[in-house]
Design a protein around this motif. Sequence first.
Motif, PDB file in Angstrom:
ATOM      1  N   ASP A  57       0.860  -1.185   0.000  1.00 24.95           N
ATOM      2  CA  ASP A  57       0.000   0.000   0.000  1.00 24.95           C
ATOM      3  C   ASP A  57       0.893   1.232   0.000  1.00 24.95           C
ATOM      4  OD1 ASP A  57      -1.644   2.182   0.683  1.00 24.95           O
ATOM      5  OD2 ASP A  57      -2.913   0.976   1.994  1.00 24.95           O
ATOM      6  N   THR A  59       0.230   4.288   0.324  1.00 25.20           N
ATOM      7  CA  THR A  59      -0.120   5.248   1.377  1.00 25.20           C
ATOM      8  C   THR A  59       0.646   4.935   2.660  1.00 25.20           C
ATOM      9  OG1 THR A  59      -2.319   5.453   0.408  1.00 25.20           O
ATOM     10  CG2 THR A  59      -2.047   6.266   2.648  1.00 25.20           C
ATOM     11  N   ILE A  62       4.417   5.790   2.164  1.00 18.75           N
ATOM     12  CA  ILE A  62       4.670   7.232   2.290  1.00 18.75           C
ATOM     13  C   ILE A  62       4.618   7.652   3.755  1.00 18.75           C
ATOM     14  CG2 ILE A  62       3.728   9.527   1.774  1.00 18.75           C
ATOM     15  CD1 ILE A  62       2.864   8.299  -0.984  1.00 18.75           C
ATOM     16  N   GLU A  63       3.677   7.114   4.489  1.00 15.56           N
ATOM     17  CA  GLU A  63       3.564   7.399   5.926  1.00 15.56           C
ATOM     18  C   GLU A  63       4.832   6.971   6.661  1.00 15.56           C
ATOM     19  OE1 GLU A  63       0.900   5.258   9.220  1.00 15.56           O
ATOM     20  OE2 GLU A  63      -0.292   6.303   7.701  1.00 15.56           O
TER      21      GLU A  63
END
Length: 97
Positions: A57, A59, A62-63
């Motif tokens: 994922d 997302t 990036i987190e």
Amino acid sequence: MKKSYVYILKCSDNTYYTGVTSNLNNRVNKHQSGFYKNSYTHQRRPVELVFYAEFTDITIAIEKEKQLKKWSKAKKEALINNEYDSLINLAKKKFKK
């Protein structure tokens, strides 16, 4: 599922660069070749890939990249050296005056 990677490069000046990509080999080669002329790594070559983690994922990748960028050098080195028990003690603590 498309894979994403968070990676840490060790630069020639012993600093670390953290990034995220969907093509790890290509991105490391671009850093190494100086493809990114205005990047942090351009004047700090050669670079060495010292850590990466794979995600499904983007997302979350990036987190995690944002999280790692805030870490101290000592904490990044503990992660790189698989010293996971040390990570909690190396967390930056903020104390109110």
